[in-house]
Design an enzyme around this catalytic site. Structure first.
Site, mmCIF file in Angstrom:
data_model
loop_
_atom_site.group_PDB
_atom_site.id
_atom_site.type_symbol
_atom_site.label_atom_id
_atom_site.label_comp_id
_atom_site.label_asym_id
_atom_site.label_seq_id
_atom_site.Cartn_x
_atom_site.Cartn_y
_atom_site.Cartn_z
ATOM 1 N N LYS A 146 79.348 118.939 68.085
ATOM 2 C CA LYS A 146 79.468 120.279 67.915
ATOM 3 C C LYS A 146 80.185 120.882 69.165
ATOM 4 O O LYS A 146 80.442 120.470 70.039
ATOM 5 C CB LYS A 146 77.799 120.562 68.187
ATOM 6 N N ASP B 235 79.750 127.419 62.001
ATOM 7 C CA ASP B 235 78.389 127.571 62.385
ATOM 8 C C ASP B 235 78.378 129.190 62.536
ATOM 9 O O ASP B 235 79.032 129.974 61.914
ATOM 10 C CB ASP B 235 78.145 126.683 63.591
HETATM 11 N N1 GLU Z 1 77.280 124.022 61.396
HETATM 12 C C1 GLU Z 1 76.602 123.261 60.122
HETATM 13 C C2 GLU Z 1 75.627 122.356 60.494
HETATM 14 O O1 GLU Z 1 74.919 122.783 61.572
HETATM 15 C C3 GLU Z 1 77.760 122.336 59.414
HETATM 16 C C4 GLU Z 1 78.708 121.505 60.089
HETATM 17 C C5 GLU Z 1 79.746 121.088 59.178
HETATM 18 O O2 GLU Z 1 79.972 121.228 58.084
HETATM 19 O O3 GLU Z 1 80.620 120.111 59.916
HETATM 20 O O4 GLU Z 1 75.350 121.390 60.030
#
Ligand code: GLU
Length: 452
Positions: A132, A172
């Site tokens: 992340k 996100d």
């Molecule tokens: N931010 C999204 C999550 O919390 C998607 C992450 C992504 O698609 O890599 O899963």
């Protein structure tokens, strides 16, 4: 053979150690607690998981990058933000997870999100590790040109750390199609490579997958429907409260409506809207996606069925279902008590860790079906992995095909969590089921790959 209580004591010691080694990161402590509290049955039952160092490695990111992001605002003034990418675990595939641009972002927040992502991604059954990133940059009220300059500066450092086989960021909170476009453009310019699989959530004309914008919200509704089905019910005619008004909330409302439920709320940091006729999605999309405005504008323009409640929380509106789709810790024990008093049947998390541990406990004790984010909102990252697959094959699938795959993945996540909870003596407890099932998959891969 160690007993469950001996195992729990070892895990509790480890949690104390985590708090000491990671000071001032309350969200990360919370996420680690929530997982480690449920692992005792599986670690006690399968001695290989008690191997020294396995869980210690799991809670330590493989790599953490923090960097300066300088950029110029429209007045020519230099601004400095902080950028992060936490590459948590790559036992199952390249690090995968979104970027969050929000003033509340700090290392602890990104670590909590990265940690959650490991288990979520494992639950999808696809080959993606957990990571992340993000920044404390606030895109709110910034011009497109400012957002572009920020994204370009952010990518000027991030590009060294990512790649289609290494680490694949996505969106996100605060990072949508516009930001992914600017980030992708800068990556392409610096590397001189058309490397579609380096980011997901791209635009449809240049490597994006159909249904990716919808996937998190749609997936959460499918998960909620699967929980209801277990209890002999469906979504038809149910009233739902949804928090948030970003991408997750919008497509949650869309799917709820399509499946016959009545979604009556949405919110942002200024308050919430309740619309007894059901949220008018065209109006909400116009305000949020086109005008980038606030939800009070919705109530002003919608007419008499809707009202705006400044500063309030959607959980006070009576409903059969609650789908928190805004941000972490937005539903606390008082909110849970209100929901229970009003007869809520299921709570399914569209956001990451929106329900506090005390609230989860209360809901579960009251017999409310509770879908934790790492299972319920996994549809977004799952379709990101499908976007990577399409990019790799230089092809694009129809919306119908992606939706079908998404539905299969959500059904299989639900079944896995349900069966795992039952197998480990916690029937109906999706938190335990999701944590153990995700853990098993990652831990098996880590054990097979040796001490790295
Ligand atoms: N931010 C999204 C999550 O919390 C998607 C992450 C992504 O698609 O890599 O899963």
């Amino acid at each position: 053979m160690t007993t469950r209580s001996e195992t729990q004591t070892t895990l509790d010691h480890l949690l104390t150690e985590i708090e000491h080694r990671n000071p001032a990161q309350p969200e990360f402590h919370q996420a680690a607690h929530e997982v480690l509290e449920t692992l005792a049955p599986v670690v006690a039952a399968r001695p290989e998981y008690a191997e020294p160092g396995l869980i210690e490695r799991l809670v330590e990111p493989e790599r953490q990058v923090m960097f300066r992001v300088p950029w110029q605002d429209d007045q020519g003034r230099v601004r400095v933000n902080r950028g992060f990418r936490v590459e948590f675990n790559s036992a199952l595939g390249p690090y995968k997870g979104g970027l969050r641009f929000h003033p509340s972002v700090n290392l602890g927040v990104i670590k909590f999100l990265g940690f959650e992502q490991i288990f979520k991604n494992a639950l999808t059954g696809l080959g993606i590790g957990g990571g992340k990133g993000g920044s404390d940059f606030d895109p709110h009220g910034r011009s497109d040109a400012e957002v572009m300059r920020f994204c370009q500066s952010f990518m000027t450092e991030l590009y060294r750390h990512i790649g289609e086989h290494t680490d694949v960021p996505a969106g996100d909170i605060g990072v949508g199609g516009r930001e992914i476009g600017y980030l992708f453009g800068q990556y392409r310019r610096i590397t001189n490579r058309w490397e579609a699989g380096v980011l997901t959530g791209k635009g449809q004309g240049w490597g994006g997958s159909l249904i990716r914008p919808e996937a998190t919200g749609y997936g959460n509704v499918l998960f909620a429907a699967a929980m209801l089905r277990e209890r002999g019910e469906d979504l038809e005619g149910q009233t739902a409260v949804v928090s948030g008004s970003g991408n997750v909330a919008i497509y949650t409302i869309e799917k709820l409506t399509a499946l016959g439920a009545n979604a009556v709320t949405c919110s942002d940091s200024s308050g919430y809207v309740v619309d007894e006729k059901g949220i008018d999605l065209d109006l909400l999309k116009q305000i949020k996606e086109v005008e980038r405005g606030r939800v009070d504008a919705y109530a002003e323009r919608r007419g008499s069925s809707a009202r705006f409640v400044p500063g309030g929380r959607v959980w006070e509106v009576p409903a059969d279902l609650a789908l928190p789709s805004a941000t972490q810790n937005e539903l606390d024990e008082n909110d849970a008590a209100t929901l229970i008093r009003n007869g809520v049947k299921a709570v399914s998390e569209g956001a990451n860790m929106p329900t506090t541990p005390e609230a989860v406990h209360l809901l579960q004790q009251a017999g409310v079906a509770f879908g934790p984010g790492k299972a319920a909102n996994a549809g977004g990252v799952a379709v990101s992995a499908l976007e990577m697959a399409q990019n790799h094959a230089r092809t694009s699938w129809t919306a119908a095909r992606v939706e079908e795959e998404l539905a299969d993945i959500m059904t299989s996540i639900h079944t896995t969590c349900h069966e795992t909870a039952e197998r480990y003596g916690a029937p109906g407890d999706y938190v335990t089921g999701a944590n153990i099932a995700g853990f098993e998959r990652v831990a098996d891969a880590m054990l097979a790959q040796g001490v790295i």
